[in-house]
Design a protein around this motif. Structure first.
Motif, PDB file in Angstrom:
ATOM      1  N   UNK A  81       0.817  -1.218   0.000  1.00 10.61           N
ATOM      2  CA  UNK A  81       0.000   0.000   0.000  1.00 10.61           C
ATOM      3  C   UNK A  81       0.843   1.257   0.000  1.00 10.61           C
ATOM      4  N   UNK A  82       2.054   1.182   0.568  1.00 12.88           N
ATOM      5  CA  UNK A  82       2.938   2.343   0.596  1.00 12.88           C
ATOM      6  C   UNK A  82       3.840   2.398  -0.636  1.00 12.88           C
ATOM      7  N   UNK A  83       4.131   1.230  -1.212  1.00 15.36           N
ATOM      8  CA  UNK A  83       4.970   1.179  -2.407  1.00 15.36           C
ATOM      9  C   UNK A  83       6.413   1.544  -2.176  1.00 15.36           C
ATOM     10  N   UNK A  84       6.866   1.524  -0.915  1.00 11.83           N
ATOM     11  CA  UNK A  84       8.220   1.983  -0.613  1.00 11.83           C
ATOM     12  C   UNK A  84       9.275   0.894  -0.733  1.00 11.83           C
ATOM     13  N   UNK A  85       8.857  -0.375  -0.639  1.00  6.30           N
ATOM     14  CA  UNK A  85       9.808  -1.480  -0.688  1.00  6.30           C
ATOM     15  C   UNK A  85       9.284  -2.531  -1.656  1.00  6.30           C
ATOM     16  N   UNK A  86      10.090  -2.915  -2.649  1.00  8.21           N
ATOM     17  CA  UNK A  86       9.685  -3.935  -3.607  1.00  8.21           C
ATOM     18  C   UNK A  86       9.891  -5.306  -2.975  1.00  8.21           C
ATOM     19  N   UNK A  87       8.894  -5.752  -2.234  1.00  3.94           N
ATOM     20  CA  UNK A  87       9.020  -6.988  -1.474  1.00  3.94           C
ATOM     21  C   UNK A  87       7.758  -7.820  -1.608  1.00  3.94           C
ATOM     22  N   UNK A  88       7.905  -9.052  -2.091  1.00  3.97           N
ATOM     23  CA  UNK A  88       6.790  -9.976  -2.169  1.00  3.97           C
ATOM     24  C   UNK A  88       6.911 -10.970  -1.014  1.00  3.97           C
ATOM     25  N   UNK A  89       5.787 -11.331  -0.426  1.00  2.28           N
ATOM     26  CA  UNK A  89       5.772 -12.221   0.728  1.00  2.28           C
ATOM     27  C   UNK A  89       4.685 -13.262   0.509  1.00  2.28           C
ATOM     28  N   UNK A  90       5.030 -14.521   0.692  1.00  4.12           N
ATOM     29  CA  UNK A  90       4.009 -15.559   0.541  1.00  4.12           C
ATOM     30  C   UNK A  90       4.425 -16.821   1.300  1.00  4.12           C
ATOM     31  N   UNK A  91       3.467 -17.739   1.450  1.00  5.93           N
ATOM     32  CA  UNK A  91       3.693 -19.016   2.118  1.00  5.93           C
ATOM     33  C   UNK A  91       3.842 -20.109   1.071  1.00  5.93           C
TER      34      UNK A  91
END
Length: 340
Positions: free
Chosen positions: A211-221
């Protein structure tokens, strides 16, 4: 090597049965990646054997460092030290953080020094804590689609037996004497609850960052499915549990239709994890949940992801736990809007 390293992959539980195979799989396919493995006892023989095994693949950049997930001060120190190493360019920015370390216990345990149930702290609090603590090292990426990073939480079908409020009662304290044997059902619910909470909390963190777009980070299980062989995962598990944990309990009809229930050697899911870890970054995509390398909508597996208020509440609670540590959080995280 004649080419510079392109990224750092951190694997917790790096000397475990699955963590070590993940390291080997990545070493075989990603020769220009720095492997930073963590272990509670990095000087053990299994850690030394793993280093030798990877060296036989070819010239690789690898190290195994100490990290005790039952001690949040250890997690804090590791995160800060890693950030400084990235800033000084001693190691490249983090491209992948793979939460492979986990523990299950079928006895009543003493609380950790931080005041948590050790299963809850190892499987949930510490992975979340470490992810947040390392955000500055992820931020060092160039922000392009190929420069983004991934956090992969190794899940388990036992999460289907878990409850989000399991550890709420008296902060997860069990009033029975330490050493008391738990039933298979109690132990499974305890373990499954810790895995469920971690998955949901990390998806909530993903939403906030997106939502902030500040860090290009994907997170998943990623659920590795059933695995055969020795494991450091369980303490005090009754025979019925040791047998049952070599088969996968159902996560729901959609997943039972998929033929991924066979018992595999740890090298099989490790190869799938290595493959998924180096897919093109896709932070803008819908939330995903993997079973081996099969991709599903995360909310179809974890129904809680459709409950925006619950997600926000859990994120706030987890961030308060992080901020209550001696060092606190290096970044400010706010709950994402409830429009998800």
């Amino acid at each position: 090597m004649g080419r510079s390293l392109t990224g750092t992959v951190i694997i917790t539980g790096g000397n475990g049965s699955l963590g070590s195979e993940i390291a080997v799989a990545i070493a075989k396919t990603q020769p220009f990646t720095h492997l930073l493995l963590t272990a509670r006892h990095p000087k053990r023989q299994d850690a030394r054997d793993l280093i030798s095994r990877i060296r036989q693949i070819g010239p690789r950049s690898i190290e195994i460092l100490s990290l005790d997930l039952t001690d949040l001060q250890s997690v804090t120190s590791f995160a800060h030290r890693t950030i400084e190493r990235v800033r000084s360019r001693e190691i490249p920015p983090i491209s992948n953080l793979i939460h492979s370390a986990a523990v299950a216990s079928y006895t009543v345990d003493e609380l950790t020094l931080d005041g948590y149930d050790p299963v809850y702290q190892t499987n949930c609090v510490a992975p979340f804590f470490l992810t947040v603590g390392l955000l500055e090292a992820f931020r060092a990426g160039d922000g392009t689609p190929d420069g983004g990073a991934k956090v992969i939480y190794i899940g388990c079908s036992t999460a289907s037996e878990g409850r989000l409020d399991f550890f709420d009662r008296e902060q997860g304290r069990d009033t029975r004497p330490p050493g008391t044997i738990l039933s298979a059902k109690e132990g499974n619910i305890r373990f499954g609850s810790s895995k469920l909470l971690a998955s949901v909390a990390l998806y909530a963190l993903r939403r906030s960052l997106a939502s902030t777009g500040s860090i290009a980070l994907d997170i998943f299980t990623l659920d590795p499915g059933g695995m055969a062989g020795e494991s450091h995962l369980r303490t005090g598990a009754p025979l019925s549990v040791r047998v049952a944990h070599q088969t996968r309990s159902g996560l729901g009809p959609i997943l039972r239709m998929v033929s991924r229930s066979s018992i595999n050697k740890a090298s099989v899911p490790a190869k799938a994890i290595a493959k998924v870890a180096f897919r093109r970054a896709s932070v803008e995509q819908a939330e995903r949940y993997f079973i081996l390398d099969g991709e599903y909508e995360a909310a179809s597996v974890l129904g809680t992801l459709r409950q925006g208020a619950t997600m926000e509440s859990l994120l706030v609670r987890m961030m308060r736990q992080v901020e209550g540590s001696s060092k606190g959080s290096p970044v400010s995280i706010s709950p994402a809007p409830t429009t998800y």
